[in-house]
Design an enzyme around this catalytic site. Structure first.
Site, PDB file in Angstrom:
ATOM      1  N   ASP A   1      -3.104  12.468  10.198  1.00  0.00           N
ATOM      2  CA  ASP A   1      -3.800  14.192  10.888  1.00  0.00           C
ATOM      3  C   ASP A   1      -5.061  14.057  10.616  1.00  0.00           C
ATOM      4  OD1 ASP A   1      -0.504  14.298  11.499  1.00  0.00           O
ATOM      5  OD2 ASP A   1      -0.717  16.255  10.396  1.00  0.00           O
TER       6      ASP A   1
ATOM      7  N   GLU B   1       2.290  -6.644  -4.040  1.00  0.00           N
ATOM      8  CA  GLU B   1       0.935  -6.877  -5.313  1.00  0.00           C
ATOM      9  C   GLU B   1       2.680  -7.200  -6.658  1.00  0.00           C
ATOM     10  OE1 GLU B   1      -1.221  -3.458  -5.489  1.00  0.00           O
ATOM     11  OE2 GLU B   1      -0.013  -2.510  -4.127  1.00  0.00           O
TER      12      GLU B   1
ATOM     13  N   ASP C   1      -3.055  -6.266  -9.457  1.00  0.00           N
ATOM     14  CA  ASP C   1      -1.349  -5.877  -9.635  1.00  0.00           C
ATOM     15  C   ASP C   1      -0.758  -7.067  -9.928  1.00  0.00           C
ATOM     16  OD1 ASP C   1      -0.842  -3.088 -10.334  1.00  0.00           O
ATOM     17  OD2 ASP C   1      -1.892  -3.034  -8.697  1.00  0.00           O
TER      18      ASP C   1
ATOM     19  N   HIS D   1      -5.801   5.065  -6.670  1.00  0.00           N
ATOM     20  CA  HIS D   1      -5.947   4.970  -8.223  1.00  0.00           C
ATOM     21  C   HIS D   1      -7.785   5.443  -8.573  1.00  0.00           C
ATOM     22  CE1 HIS D   1      -3.435   1.776  -9.751  1.00  0.00           C
ATOM     23  NE2 HIS D   1      -3.374   0.829  -9.082  1.00  0.00           N
TER      24      HIS D   1
ATOM     25  N   ARG E   1      -6.856   3.860   1.741  1.00  0.00           N
ATOM     26  CA  ARG E   1      -4.519   3.621   0.585  1.00  0.00           C
ATOM     27  C   ARG E   1      -4.485   4.667   0.119  1.00  0.00           C
ATOM     28  NH1 ARG E   1      -4.610  -0.033  -4.396  1.00  0.00           N
ATOM     29  NH2 ARG E   1      -5.859   0.551  -4.974  1.00  0.00           N
TER      30      ARG E   1
END
Length: 263
Positions: free
Chosen positions: A82, A146, A172, A41, A68
């Site tokens: 990576d 969620e 959520d 977000h 996240r």
């Protein structure tokens, strides 16, 4: 973080949504066990994630970096790994099949399908073979619960090999349950309890986010194994409001004293 979860030492993290290495560095130097860099977000780019990870690694504290990702996307996941982060959190894991897809995406063949390439995680190739041989199972892999579907399937999700932790996404999940914005709704409390029980049965950790430190004791007593306490933007907002309150009160006090001293 994975070792802390296995040792049940209740690691505490903080949430980063401001994409700047200085924020990551200050947070890592402030006695937190891990930082969570949110790219779901926010507008934080992979290049910024890399620089924030460098800042965390450069601090003297043994703070881990968890990222996240925006979605359960194998392309995004391999690019984040990576960079050399310590783990990933993936939103909206709704079924055991999706949890297995997540584990597959972050493991090298033959256990998974992650593409093999050198990069920062391999010290730019200097530790290429060693990294590839030892990477599988070395990341903290967190599945977010969620949605109604995720809650319905939480026991199966928790049982998927390679999932190290579940994470209740309170915003959520409360929205999915139709109780967003309500103060401590019983529907959300019941959902949390179900996720906690599923995690305990599967012997995996479970955590959540709280932006209010007053809720920390309740969450620990409820059975959460780790917490993300506070967000960078919330800390800024609260500090500014507190400063404004103190400042305005000082002005009021000065004016009151001036009025009292008038003949």
């Amino acid at each position: 973080m994975q070792r802390a979860l296995e040792d049940e030492t209740y690691p505490m993290g903080t949430w980063l949504s401001i994409g700047h290495p200085a924020v990551a560095e200050v947070s890592a130097s402030s006695d937190v066990d891990f930082v969570l860099i949110d790219t779901e977000h926010t507008t934080i780019s992979l290049e910024t994630v890399e620089n924030m990870t460098r800042a965390v690694d450069a601090s003297e504290s043994p703070t881990d970096t968890i990222v996240r990702v925006p979605w359960n996307d194998p392309v995004r996941l391999k690019r984040v790994l990576d960079i050399g982060v310590d783990g990933v959190m993936v939103p909206m894991i709704d079924s055991a099949a999706e949890a297995r897809e997540l584990v597959d995406a972050i493991r090298y063949p033959p256990e998974g399908s992650r593409g093999i390439a050198s990069g920062r995680a391999t010290e730019y190739g200097d530790q290429f073979t060693e990294y590839v041989e030892n990477a599988n199972g070395s990341f903290t892999t967190i599945a977010q619960i969620e949605s109604r579907e995720g809650l319905q399937n939480v026991e199966e999700i928790a049982a998927v090999e390679g999932i190290n932790a579940l994470f209740v996404g309170p915003a959520d999940l409360s929205g999915a349950l139709g109780v967003f914005g309500e103060e401590e709704p019983p529907e959300l409390a019941d959902a949390m309890d179900r996720v906690i029980e599923a995690a305990a049965t599967a012997d995996v950790a479970v955590g959540t986010l709280t932006v209010d430190v007053a809720d920390v004791e309740d969450r620990i007593d409820r059975g959460f194994d780790f917490l993300i306490v506070g967000k960078d933007t919330t800390y800024l907002s609260n500090a500014h409001r507190e400063s404004r309150t103190v400042y305005d009160q000082a002005i009021t006090n000065r004016r009151n004293r001036a009025t009292q001293n008038q003949p």
